[in-house]
Design a protein around this motif. Structure first.
Motif, PDB file in Angstrom:
ATOM      1  N   ALA A  65       0.814  -1.219   0.000  1.00 23.89           N
ATOM      2  CA  ALA A  65       0.000   0.000   0.000  1.00 23.89           C
ATOM      3  C   ALA A  65       0.841   1.260   0.000  1.00 23.89           C
ATOM      4  O   ALA A  65       0.455   2.268  -0.562  1.00 23.89           O
ATOM      5  CB  ALA A  65      -0.938  -0.015   1.205  1.00 23.89           C
ATOM      6  N   GLU A  66       2.017   1.228   0.619  1.00 27.42           N
ATOM      7  CA  GLU A  66       2.824   2.436   0.706  1.00 27.42           C
ATOM      8  C   GLU A  66       3.402   2.866  -0.632  1.00 27.42           C
ATOM      9  O   GLU A  66       3.878   3.978  -0.771  1.00 27.42           O
ATOM     10  CB  GLU A  66       3.945   2.281   1.749  1.00 27.42           C
ATOM     11  CG  GLU A  66       4.996   1.243   1.428  1.00 27.42           C
ATOM     12  CD  GLU A  66       4.652  -0.155   1.927  1.00 27.42           C
ATOM     13  OE1 GLU A  66       5.512  -1.037   1.827  1.00 27.42           O
ATOM     14  OE2 GLU A  66       3.536  -0.388   2.401  1.00 27.42           O
ATOM     15  N   ASP A  67       3.385   1.996  -1.641  1.00 26.94           N
ATOM     16  CA  ASP A  67       3.876   2.385  -2.955  1.00 26.94           C
ATOM     17  C   ASP A  67       3.002   3.474  -3.578  1.00 26.94           C
ATOM     18  O   ASP A  67       3.499   4.305  -4.317  1.00 26.94           O
ATOM     19  CB  ASP A  67       3.937   1.188  -3.906  1.00 26.94           C
ATOM     20  CG  ASP A  67       5.121   0.288  -3.623  1.00 26.94           C
ATOM     21  OD1 ASP A  67       5.934   0.631  -2.752  1.00 26.94           O
ATOM     22  OD2 ASP A  67       5.219  -0.761  -4.273  1.00 26.94           O
ATOM     23  N   GLY A  68       1.703   3.424  -3.321  1.00 25.75           N
ATOM     24  CA  GLY A  68       0.808   4.482  -3.764  1.00 25.75           C
ATOM     25  C   GLY A  68       0.516   4.524  -5.248  1.00 25.75           C
ATOM     26  O   GLY A  68      -0.033   5.494  -5.727  1.00 25.75           O
ATOM     27  N   HIS A  69       0.871   3.527  -6.013  1.00 23.75           N
ATOM     28  CA  HIS A  69       0.505   3.532  -7.428  1.00 23.75           C
ATOM     29  C   HIS A  69      -0.231   2.247  -7.772  1.00 23.75           C
ATOM     30  O   HIS A  69      -0.145   1.260  -7.065  1.00 23.75           O
ATOM     31  CB  HIS A  69       1.729   3.722  -8.332  1.00 23.75           C
ATOM     32  CG  HIS A  69       2.641   2.544  -8.423  1.00 23.75           C
ATOM     33  ND1 HIS A  69       2.356   1.441  -9.192  1.00 23.75           N
ATOM     34  CD2 HIS A  69       3.831   2.279  -7.844  1.00 23.75           C
ATOM     35  CE1 HIS A  69       3.328   0.558  -9.085  1.00 23.75           C
ATOM     36  NE2 HIS A  69       4.233   1.041  -8.263  1.00 23.75           N
ATOM     37  N   ARG A  70      -0.991   2.315  -8.856  1.00 26.27           N
ATOM     38  CA  ARG A  70      -1.798   1.175  -9.263  1.00 26.27           C
ATOM     39  C   ARG A  70      -1.415   0.690 -10.654  1.00 26.27           C
ATOM     40  O   ARG A  70      -2.167   0.000 -11.313  1.00 26.27           O
ATOM     41  CB  ARG A  70      -3.276   1.564  -9.231  1.00 26.27           C
ATOM     42  CG  ARG A  70      -3.767   1.911  -7.837  1.00 26.27           C
ATOM     43  CD  ARG A  70      -5.232   2.350  -7.825  1.00 26.27           C
ATOM     44  NE  ARG A  70      -5.367   3.664  -8.440  1.00 26.27           N
ATOM     45  CZ  ARG A  70      -6.126   3.928  -9.516  1.00 26.27           C
ATOM     46  NH1 ARG A  70      -6.853   3.006 -10.073  1.00 26.27           N
ATOM     47  NH2 ARG A  70      -6.166   5.150 -10.006  1.00 26.27           N
ATOM     48  N   THR A 113      -9.344   1.319  -8.601  1.00 23.81           N
ATOM     49  CA  THR A 113      -9.271   1.502  -7.156  1.00 23.81           C
ATOM     50  C   THR A 113     -10.230   0.528  -6.475  1.00 23.81           C
ATOM     51  O   THR A 113     -11.215   0.100  -7.075  1.00 23.81           O
ATOM     52  CB  THR A 113      -9.651   2.938  -6.739  1.00 23.81           C
ATOM     53  OG1 THR A 113     -10.965   3.221  -7.214  1.00 23.81           O
ATOM     54  CG2 THR A 113      -8.675   3.938  -7.277  1.00 23.81           C
ATOM     55  N   GLN A 154      -9.418   2.267  -0.655  1.00 23.98           N
ATOM     56  CA  GLN A 154      -8.077   2.559  -1.133  1.00 23.98           C
ATOM     57  C   GLN A 154      -8.073   3.960  -1.735  1.00 23.98           C
ATOM     58  O   GLN A 154      -8.932   4.277  -2.537  1.00 23.98           O
ATOM     59  CB  GLN A 154      -7.643   1.542  -2.194  1.00 23.98           C
ATOM     60  CG  GLN A 154      -6.259   1.778  -2.736  1.00 23.98           C
ATOM     61  CD  GLN A 154      -5.911   0.779  -3.828  1.00 23.98           C
ATOM     62  OE1 GLN A 154      -6.758   0.118  -4.388  1.00 23.98           O
ATOM     63  NE2 GLN A 154      -4.636   0.677  -4.139  1.00 23.98           N
TER      64      GLN A 154
END
Length: 80
Positions: A3-8, A74, A78
């Motif tokens: 989750a800390e990466d912040g990209h999808r 998303t 999230q």
């Protein structure tokens, strides 16, 4: 993806390489980057990619950027 990466953004390099019978090492050599850099991209750990590298990967694999990368939708709860 943590989750800390912040990209999808998801990379589909594994599927493209398999479909073409190509190895990470062969792609790295053809593109002019290290196998580690290709592996980081393939395993969705990349935080950035140079347009020149992206262009070279697409040229070698005979694909478009949209074949290589996609954005995951998303999920509830999230940040989007």
């Amino acid at each position: 993806m943590p989750a800390e990466d912040g990209h999808r953004v998801s990379c589909h390099l594994d599927e493209l390489l398999a479909a073409r019978g190509m190895t990470v090492s062969a792609l790295a050599e053809a593109v002019g980057v290290t196998p580690v850099n290709i592996s980081v991209l393939k395993n969705d750990r990349a935080k950035a990619i140079r347009f020149s590298t992206l262009t070279a990967i697409c040229e070698v694999l005979g694909c478009q950027v949209g074949d290589l990368l996609s954005v995951r939708p998303t999920t509830v709860g999230q940040p989007g």
